[in-house]
Enzyme design. Sequence first.
Site, PDB file in Angstrom:
ATOM      1  N   LYS A   1       1.158  -1.057  -0.176  1.00 54.99           N
ATOM      2  CA  LYS A   1      -0.181  -0.184   0.178  1.00 54.99           C
ATOM      3  C   LYS A   1       0.808   1.580  -0.116  1.00 54.99           C
ATOM      4  O   LYS A   1       1.129   1.748   1.082  1.00 54.99           O
ATOM      5  CB  LYS A   1      -1.010  -0.230   1.354  1.00 54.99           C
ATOM      6  CG  LYS A   1      -2.466   0.776   0.962  1.00 54.99           C
ATOM      7  CD  LYS A   1      -2.160   2.815   1.180  1.00 54.99           C
ATOM      8  CE  LYS A   1      -1.544   2.599   2.344  1.00 54.99           C
ATOM      9  NZ  LYS A   1      -1.625   4.335   2.152  1.00 54.99           N
ATOM     10  N   GLU A  22       8.759   0.280  11.335  1.00 53.82           N
ATOM     11  CA  GLU A  22       9.724   1.231  11.669  1.00 53.82           C
ATOM     12  C   GLU A  22       9.001   2.889  12.114  1.00 53.82           C
ATOM     13  O   GLU A  22       8.083   3.276  10.803  1.00 53.82           O
ATOM     14  CB  GLU A  22      10.611   1.208  10.668  1.00 53.82           C
ATOM     15  CG  GLU A  22      11.408   2.227  10.546  1.00 53.82           C
ATOM     16  CD  GLU A  22      11.400   3.468  10.148  1.00 53.82           C
ATOM     17  OE1 GLU A  22      11.418   4.436  11.238  1.00 53.82           O
ATOM     18  OE2 GLU A  22      12.283   3.979   9.054  1.00 53.82           O
ATOM     19  N   CYS A  39      12.241  11.375   9.572  1.00 55.31           N
ATOM     20  CA  CYS A  39      12.118   9.836  10.847  1.00 55.31           C
ATOM     21  C   CYS A  39      13.419  10.158  11.801  1.00 55.31           C
ATOM     22  O   CYS A  39      13.126   9.727  13.103  1.00 55.31           O
ATOM     23  CB  CYS A  39      11.378   8.314  10.654  1.00 55.31           C
ATOM     24  SG  CYS A  39      13.035   7.257   9.587  1.00 55.31           S
ATOM     25  N   GLU A  55       7.371  14.928  17.055  1.00 49.92           N
ATOM     26  CA  GLU A  55       8.057  14.627  15.665  1.00 49.92           C
ATOM     27  C   GLU A  55       7.503  15.434  15.342  1.00 49.92           C
ATOM     28  O   GLU A  55       6.021  15.609  14.629  1.00 49.92           O
ATOM     29  CB  GLU A  55       7.565  13.171  14.834  1.00 49.92           C
ATOM     30  CG  GLU A  55       8.748  13.250  13.955  1.00 49.92           C
ATOM     31  CD  GLU A  55       8.560  11.852  13.662  1.00 49.92           C
ATOM     32  OE1 GLU A  55       9.830  11.213  12.363  1.00 49.92           O
ATOM     33  OE2 GLU A  55       7.766  11.085  13.475  1.00 49.92           O
TER      34      GLU A  55
END
Length: 494
Positions: free
Chosen positions: A190, A266, A300, A397
Amino acid sequence: MAKLFQTLKVASAIGQYEQPLGLFINNEFVHGVEGKTIDVINPTTEEKITQVAEGTEKDIDIAVKAARAAFEGPWSKLSPHERSRLLNKLADKIEENTLLLASVESLDNGKAISLAKGDVGAVVGVLRYYAGWADKVHGKVVDTGPDRFNFIRQEPVGVCGQIIPWNFPLLMFSWKIAPALATGNTIVMKTSEETPLSALILCKYIKEVGFPEGVVNVVQGYGRTAGAALASHMDVNKVAFTGSTAVGREIMKAAAMSNLKKVTLELGGKSPNIVFNDADIDQAIKWANFGIFYNNGQCCCAGSRIYVQEGIYDEFLKRFKEHMKKNVVGDPFNEDTFQGPQVSQRQFNTIMGYIESGTSQGAVVEIGGKRHGTKGYFIEPTIFSNVQSDMKIMQEEIFGPVASIAKFKDLDEIVKIGNNTVYGLAAAIHTRDLKLALEASSRLHAGTVWVNTYNSLHHALPFGGYKSSGIGRELGKAALANYTQTKTVHVNLA
């Protein structure tokens, strides 16, 4: 009915090219069952590029059936050597088309063309690395007595659902498919609704180099529909996800509530980039800049918390701001550009919201903090000072070109501060003292610690996080474990 292919133009030497627009199932580009489409927006101009087919739950189900048929049929009959050969052929095809793929990535994602070319090179490296592993996943014989023959073998998991983000579309595609295919699994991928274009070109190459039907299936769509359907599908044996920690939790819940499928995640990070008094200050500034502004800050493992020891803090901050002014922000197709636009209006708004939050909580904008230009989702490279550990910009974040800088006294203090977050994806240390570097690296709670560098990834080195930054490891030999399961065979010879 929407088109399945369209001629598009990119602002590189490639010029015009043919862009697939459908879902990729059973080696064919097809319309979605419900006939829905997704508009693809150019983040540099804010204009529509094209529209692609939107996959929904029904399309995921069709793709899973195709992957299951391939896993139980032709794919399982191929030798490890043949799997290796196909992965190498795919790597060769990608390498031959580096400029095209990089151009599409820059068009769709907004990253600088120079960095996009680097991504394509890394994709080639990942595929070749795991092609080398395909015939080296070995079993073991265990002697328990003269009348017993026991062996242990590693077998593929089966049908793997893989969900990738928009920040590194090509690279994340390769990180997911390479170890899965090398170990004999089939895939339903996806891709992000924000950046679907480059993966569809890869699908064309997957068919051209000879992968059997149904081995790799790609369904672009939204997380709440296609992603949720894949994570909860009863005939998917494993799901791998790269993205936010919040969504990672939902993936785990869906996997647990369905067929308890194997999961690797992750996830996010809030990585400390630590500069000691004895560091080479020019090198530390270079890597701090690269650590946070690389890929437009949409990374990230971005070094978004910069800590500088108090003896050089003032000098570092002054020279860092001077260095930042040299960053070229603008058209990603300009070879001199380092920072392009954010990926979407939504991401632009999110980042600007964090900048407003930092200001309202008392942090000081040292440089940047505003929109860059009047068109496109561009944000000035931004640094905050006068920050406190409990501020939103220090704990959450941001996923953009925004960092905070603070000073520290000694190793004990910086280890405590560096670990003061729910994340543990990466960290960096800048020092000339090897003993100090090794001690600090052992005490920081992070899956990767860089010393005198930043964002230095390699396909042979495992990558993943501690704490809320994920489960499992990608890259290196470690990633093979994500896609294999252990079988013990015990034979009575008596």
